[in-house]
Structure formats: C-alpha cells, structure tokens
Design a protein around this motif. Structure first.
Motif: not given
Lengths: 187, 143, 594
Positions: C386-387, C375-376, C415, C390-391, C382-384, C379-380, B110-112, C419
């Motif tokens: 997290s990026r 989910q897809e 999530r 981070e940045k 969450q991922t973005f 997930r995206k 789920d995260d980078f 699940d």
C-alpha cells in the motif's frame, strides 16, 4: 464502599473559578455559563497565575475569539445532547447558526480548524458519550436511551454507537460492569 | 500531543512514525522497543507522561498485557490513555483487554492509508477526552 | 400378605398346636364326664325300677299275707300262716332296703313313712284278726267286715304304692330328662372339637409338609448356587470371605487360596495370614480401612497390592461391608478381586489417552499459532504494497500497476483465508466454560453487531422466545451472527429480507445422517429466510470447510462461515442441518440439547 455521583460541571467550574478569583483578590461577575467579567484590571502575570491555578482543575482560560466561539459551539451541542430530548436536535446546524448568530459554514470550518474534527463528529461523540453515561449509571433500556437521544430507532442507535466506538452498546455495558467487578475499589 | 509507542517490530515502528508524520494534528512520538524499556521510562521520576500510549501485545520480555496491568496499578500512571495495538484477536479477547483497563483496541491494519485514518481518529477522540471534559472511564474505542 | 404371614409364623403354629392339644384334653374330659353320667343315668334307671319292683313286691307280699290270713281263717290250716309270716319278714326287709334306695327323694321318704304306717297298721290288724280267729270260731259278719276293712286298707296301700310308683316314675323321668339334655349336648360339642382338632392337625401336617419341601428345594438351590458361585469366582478371579466379628473367625471361599497362588486350605484363614501376602507398604492402610468398615455401615472399597510367591506383584481390589445377619450376629462380608489385568489395560488406555490429548492440544495450538503467525508477514506485505502504491503509483508502468493490483488482490484473499482459519481454530472447546445463558440476549447481541447491515438491507427479523441453556456464550452469539449475516448476504436483490427464528422442543434428532445421542431432548431453533436459497442436493456440502456455492466475484467469502457454525453446534453436542429450494429461501435447523 463504592460511591457514585453526578455533578453539574457548570456549577463546579464556576465555583472553582470564583474561589481562585477570590484568592487573587479579584472582584468579578458571572456573565455567562463560561464567561466571567473581572472588574479590576489584571496584569499579565496575574493572568498567568490564575491560569496555572485553574489548570489544576482542568480549567483553562480561553485565549482568543476563535477558541471562545469554538467553545460556545461545543457547549451548545453539549447542552442540546444532555437535554435528553427537551431541546430539538433535528437540525443541529440550523440551531447552532441561529443561536450563535453565525453562518453554519463558517462555524463548521472554524470548528474543524481549531479542533481537527467536524461539528458532526463532535455531535455524534457527545451523543455517544451521553449514551455511555446513561448506560452505566441509569437502568434504562437501549430503546429508551435511543429515544432520549433522538435516534429514529434503537437499531439506528446501535449502528451509530458501534460505528463510533467499535463496540455494540451491550458489549460496552458488559465491559464496564466487568470492570467494576474486577478493578480495585480505589479506581 | 505526546505519544509513546511500544513495539518490538522495527517495520511497525517505522510505519507508525511515518503515519504520525502525515497526520494533521501536531504530535510528538517516542518509540520504545519492548515492555521493559517502556516501564523503565514510565517509572522514572518526573518522566513526561504521554497523552496516549500505544502498546503492542506481543513483545518479548514484557508483553502488552503485563505492561497494562502494571501501569494500571501505579498511581501516577493509571490515568494514561492506553491503546492496545495488535494483530487480530477474537471478540472475547478484545473485550478482555478493555476489562483489564485499555481504552482503545486497534487491530493492526493491512495498509498504510487505513493506518493513518485509524491513528487520526484515535488521536482526535483522545483529544476530545482531554479538552471537552468527557468521562475518561467511558473512553472505549475498538477499531 | 400380612395375614398370611401371621399364619405362618412359628408362634402362631405353636399356639394353634397347644390349642388343639387342649381341645383334645377337653374332649377327653367331656367324654369321661359323659361316660360317668351315662353310668349314673343307667344306675338311676336300675334303682328306680328296683324301687318300683320292690313296691310291687310289697303289694304282692301283702296280698300273699292277706291270702294266707284268709286261708287260715277259712281253713284253720296252719300251713296258710307260713306265707303270712314270710311276707311280713320280707316286707319289712324290703322296706329298709327301699327306703335306703330312695333316700334322695324326700317326698318319697315321706311316702314310705306313710306306707310303712299303713302296712304296719295292716299287719297289726291282720295279726289281731288271726289271733281273734284263733280263739273264736269264724264270725261271718266279723269276717265280712274285716274283709271289707282289709279291702279298703289294701286299696289305700295300693293307692299309696301307686302314688309312690308314679312319683318314682316321674322322678326318674325328670332325672332322665336332665341327663338327656346333657348327653345330647356332649356328643355335639365333641364332634365340633374333634372337627376343629382334625382341621388343625391337617393344617399342621400340610404346613410341615410344605415347609419340608421348601427346605428341600432351598437346599437344592443352595447347592446349585454355591456351585455357580464357585465357578463364578474362578472365572471372575475373585473370592468371597466372611469375618465373624464376635468370635473373630474368618471364612474364605476356595478361590481365595487360588488367588493367592496357594493350594486349597494351605493356611489358616486368619487376618494375619492374609496380611502376609499383602504388600508391606499397603498393610497399615488395609488395617485402617478394616477399622473403618467395622465402624461404619457403608461398604468400603480399597485397592492394594499383593506379593505372591517369587515376588509376583498383583493388584487387588477389596470391597467389605458390615452386616447383621439373620441371627443377629455382626459380620463383615466382602469380596476380593484380582484386577491386575484391568489395571494394566487401563494404564495402557490412560497412557494412550494422554498422548492423544497431548497430540490434540498440539494440533490445536499449531493451528492457532500458524494462523496467527502467518498474519504478521502477510500484513507487512500488504502494508508495504500500500505504501508503494501510494508513493510510487505515478512512476509505475501500466503493467507494473496491474501486477501490483493482482498482488494486492491475492494478498487480500490470503488475508481472508487466514482470518477464517483463525476464527475456525478458535472454535475449539478446550478450556471453554459452559454457562447458563439466555439465548435471547445472545440473539440481541448478534442483531446489534449486524445493526448496520440489517439497516442497510432493511431486513425484518422476528423471533420466538428462546430458552436459557448451558452454552459457551461467545460461540452461540457467533453462530447467530453468522447465520443472520448469511441470510442477509444471500438475500434476493430488491426484496426485503425477512428472517424468522423459530424455537420448539424436539423429541430426538430426526436427521438421517447423524446418530441419536444420549441426550433425548433438544430445542430446535430454525433460521428461516426468504433469500436466494440453494439446491437441496448441496445441503450437506455447504457445511464443509471452504465449500462454496457461488463464485467469489458474485458473493465474496471463503465458505468457512457455515463450517464454523457446524463446529460450534458440535461443540455443544448438537446438530445442524439445512434445507432449501432455489429461489425459495433457506432454513437452517439447529438442535441444541436441553
């Protein structure tokens, strides 16, 4: 029919190396498990030729000191793990430092730099590999395997196995045996 | 390390490439958009084979399982380490993919940061298999 | 039972009857003989007495003769000579008669001869004396001598005659004695035979009577039975028929005609006529099956269509069976049923079922796909996120950081929910295979899965041996994993968690809120822990989807674990229940059928 076999890597490698050296007409002497002393002078090209020939068998001539040492660390760890409890595994760090005559911190850093992984991780990897081997070839219980590999309990073994591979030992065993039943014989 | 990724999702491909860029181990990453393209590449004569192949399960035209089956049946390709890369599946399905010949199963994180960790681990383990003479048939990793 | 059967077979009865007849004939024979013997016996008596009288008569005649002689000698009256000659004649006549009468008795014959001699001698003497007396005058001493002689001779004769009489008497007695025995015996035998014959006749009478009554009863019952069959046929829309194989005769019950939409006896009951009604496409099939039924002994069932008048289509079912009836004839009996109604309603039912199944499949599939496809994008997201964190964290305002943090929390929550939904949707049992599995292995796998958590909690898990049952292995393993994981999660802090898994057989389901099932025997597997427990009043609710007893902050989770457990147990036609007291641990009872 299916054939299963075990092999002594050391013997296999040394034999191959010997054969290649003989082919190139070089006289040599086996100095250590992975060390060969070549009596005659060797040119750069010959070395390259030798290396290429050996590469086919997955054997590489280790280039420099660092790599040599790293290899030695690996081999020592491997030896300990595969000794099935004959050699003490309690303090690998102490054992390595003692055997290779280097400070453990140095060894640790060197190892990480070259291999991008830590000695601990590598040790665990080797242990788990050995465990996998025992699971698939011998008829041992997980408890017996745990004892052989010096785990304090079978639960501890299961935990580490799962952490390392993401699968429980029994799941692993199940998958391998299913694989052997379904994949074509020439695999 | 030469790595190929097959995934039909543009964002996922980008994540992947970015993650690999930020890992210590030197890698070369090649991405394809779907299964058909992948097989085309692999079956070309003298194509450079990857050390590690990441396969997304849900791809149009040819999905991950079909590619897996095909690769395992071609002599030249069957020794490639394959990592199935997918959204979550049940334990049964994961075991099934291993039985079918995959070496690694990765649940898309789920995260980078987790992604980087995962890829890092996979690469390093794969490296060990290549360099330390470990039995590749036992190379199974589920993350 | 067997002996009684023997008694009632007709053969036995016939033979007893014949025996009785013989008995009667025998009785008659014996009676006839008896009568003859009686006659014989009385004849014998008569004869014997005749002899005796005859003999006495001889004596008397002799005495007469003597008296006459003496009279004549004394008086010289010739009228005294008359009895003398008369007697002589009569005596000798008697002799021949008597001799004849006693010809059987040899001894008597000898005696007769002796007597005859004596008498003849006497007469000779008497005649001589008479002659002498005629010539001379009476000589007193001669007369005395001849008197004495006469007396002696008469005595001899008397003795002889007595002897003969005695002999005759004893002979008679002897014969009578013989007869007596026989005659005594005969009535006894007769009585016995009579008695026996009487018994047989009574028995036969009784038996015949009973049989007749039975027959009447059976006949009555048969009539009633036939009536009810007729009614049954009408109500049940079926008919019975019989096919005599040997003379190829068909018999239809009345309802057969009605079923085919005809008047009673509208046509001859033959195969051809029946087949006229059968749908042309089904005819050859029927004939085939008919041949099969003739060949085999097993009953055969066929379904075929029938076309009535005005082309009305009906569905029929026919069952035929080959039998050998009581008289040894080969027949086929069967019934024909009009199942048109059933067929139509079962078609409707089938159609409804099919639609339901389809709908269910769609729903399950929808559930699965929805959870999966959701989910897809998540997930995206969450991922973005997290990026970004981070940045760009450094560049964000505190408010911005906080918002992102909240977004992340919500996304995580989503999530987890997805699940869980996915896990739940996977617990359907369509296309899942039940295999005989050792539950101990599954429990072991579950423990391996949770090895780390078990280690961390230092939990102690003990279990009874579990049986081998037919189950979906992955699901039961999931069940065990969930239950143990729950126990670990809700263990008392600072207390070593102890989980006991017990197993025993149970007679039937004892829970009040579930229905008893067709399975009667279950294994009861109990998971008992010493954790925090819960208030018993929530015991049923905890199995509800997404029901939670604790705040998310205290114990993270979605509350789906136990619903999944319940679904798994239900998939296996079992039952699950929980019992607990706050702070005294919890027990989860699973009932799985044998």
């Amino acid at each position: 029919m299916k054939l299963y076999f075990k092999y002594d890597r050391m013997v296999a490698c040394n034999t191959l190396v010997g054969e290649q050296l003989n082919k190139l007409g070089l006289s040599y002497e086996l100095v250590g498990p992975v060390e060969v002393e070549i009596k005659d002078p060797v040119t750069e090209d010959k070395l390259k030729e030798l290396n290429t020939a050996l590469n086919r068998y997955g054997i590489e001539i280790v280039e420099n000191q660092k790599s040599v040492l790293v290899q030695k660390i690996k081999d020592t760890i491997t030896e300990v793990v595969y000794s099935d409890g004959e050699l003490p595994v309690s303090k690998i760090s102490a054992y390595l430092a003692d055997k290779l005559k280097y400070n453990y911190g140095y060894l640790s850093n060197l190892f990480s730099d070259v291999t991008y992984t830590s000695i601990e991780n590598f040790t665990i990897l080797q242990k788990i590999e050995r465990a996998k081997q025992l699971i698939t070839t011998d008829d041992l219980t997980f408890t017996e395997i745990a004892w052989r590999l010096n785990y304090s309990s079978v639960a501890h073994f299961s935990t580490q196995f799962k952490n390392a591979t993401g699968l429980t030992p029994s799941a692993f065993q199940r998958i391998i045996s299913k694989r052997q039943n379904t994949l074509p014989p020439d695999k | 390390m030469f790595i190929i990724l097959a995934d039909d999702d543009e964002d996922d491909r980008q994540f992947f490439k970015d993650a690999f860029n930020e890992i210590k181990i030197k890698t070369m990453v090649h991405v394809v958009n779907d299964g058909a393209a992948l097989m085309n590449y692999l079956t070309k004569e003298n194509s450079q084979l990857p050390h590690l192949l990441f396969l997304d399960l849900n791809m149009p035209l040819k999905n991950g399982m079909e590619c897996l089956k095909e690769i395992k049946s071609i002599e030249r390709l069957k020794d490639i380490s394959i990592a199935i890369y997918s959204t979550s599946a049940s334990e049964e399905d994961i075991e099934e993919t291993f039985v079918k010949g995959a070496n690694v199963y990765i649940k898309k994180p789920d995260d980078f940061i987790t992604l980087k960790k995962i890829l890092s681990k996979v690469i390093s383990v794969n490296l060990q298999y290549h360099t330390s003479g470990l039995d590749r048939d036992n190379f199974l990793l589920s993350i | 039972m067997e002996i009684k059967e023997v008694f009632t077979t007709s053969f036995f009865l016939k033979s007893i009857f014949v025996a009785a007849l013989f008995g009667l004939i025998f009785i008659s024979g014996v009676t006839y003989k008896h009568t003859v013997d009686l006659e014989g016996s009385s004849n014998l008596v008569v004869r014997s007495y005749k002899v005796q009288i005859g003999l006495e008569q001889i004596i008397s005649l002799l005495k007469d003769a003597e008296a006459g002689r003496r009279g004549f000698i004394l008086t010289r009256d010739s009228s005294f000579l008359f009895p003398f000659f008369n007697a002589k004649e009569k005596i000798f006549a008697s002799f021949s008669e008597l001799k004849e009468l006693t010809f059987e008795n040899l001894k008597q014959q000898v005696y007769f001869d002796t007597l005859f001699n004596l008498v003849y001698a006497r007469f000779t003497v008497m005649a001589r004396s008479l002659e002498e007396n005629n010539l001379y005058p009476l000589n007193a001493s001669q007369f005395n001598n001849s008197m004495v002689l006469a007396q002696d001779e008469m005595t001899l004769i008397r003795w002889q005659i007595d002897r003969m009489i005695r002999l005759e008497s004893s002979y008679l007695e002897e014969q009578q004695h013989r007869y007596e025995q026989e005659l005594n015996f005969t009535p006894f035998i007769n009585l016995l035979l009579l008695f026996f014959t009487l018994v047989v006749f009574i028995f036969s009478y009784y038996k015949i009577n009973k049989d007749l009554e039975n027959q009447k009863k059976v006949n009555e019952e048969l009539i009633i039975s036939n009536e009810s069959i007729k009614h049954a046929e009408e109500i049940g829309d079926f008919s019975t028929w019989q096919w005599d194989l040997e003379n190829s005769k068909f018999t239809f019950s009345e309802n057969q005609y009605r079923l085919l939409g005809c008047e009673l006896n509208a046509f001859e009951p033959t195969i051809e006529n029946f087949l006229e009604f059968v749908h042309p496409n089904d005819r050859s099939y029927m004939i085939n099956v008919g041949d099969q039924v003739i060949a085999k002994k097993k009953p055969s069932t066929i379904f075929f269509r029938v076309l009535l008048k005005e082309n009305r289509l009906r569905y029929f079912k026919l069952i035929g069976k080959r039998l050998t009836d009581i008289q040894g004839k080969k027949i086929i009996i069967g019934i024909t049923m009009d199942i048109t109604e059933q067929k139509l309603s079962s078609s409707i039912l089938e159609e409804r079922n099919r639609q339901l199944e389809l709908s269910n499949k769609e729903l399950a599939s929808f559930n699965h796909i929805a959870s999966h496809d959701l989910q897809e994008p998540l997930r995206k997201i969450q991922t973005f996120i997290s990026r970004i964190t981070e940045k760009e964290m450094a560049n964000m305002s505190p408010a911005g950081k906080e918002y992102f943090s909240k977004i992340q929390t919500s996304a995580k929550r989503m999530r987890v929910l997805i699940d869980d939904l996915l896990a739940f949707s996977r617990m359907n049992k369509i296309e899942k295979v039940f295999e005989d599995t050792d539950l101990n292995v599954l429990l072991d796998n579950a423990r391996q899965e949770l090895a780390q958590a078990i280690e961390e909690h230092k939990a102690l898990i003990s279990s009874d041996p579990l049986p081998v049952l037919s189950v979906i292995p992955f699901q039961i393993q999931q069940l065990f994993t969930n239950l143990i994981s729950n126990s670990l999660k809700y263990s008392k802090p600072g207390v070593v968690p102890i989980i006991k898994i017990q197993c025993e057989k149970a007679a039937f389901n004892l829970n009040s809120n579930t229905h008893p099932d067709t399975h009667h025997r279950y294994y009861k597997i109990s998971f008992i822990d010493n954790g925090l427990g819960f208030d018993q009043k929530y015991a049923e609710n905890i199995f509800l989807l997404f029901y939670r007893l604790h705040q998310d902050s205290e114990y993270p989770g979605t509350g789906i674990g136990l619903s999944i457990c319940k679904k798994i147990v239900e998939n296996h036609y079992g039952f699950i229940s929980a019992s607990s007291k706050v702070n005294e641990g919890a027990t989860f009872n699973i009932l799985l059928p044998e």
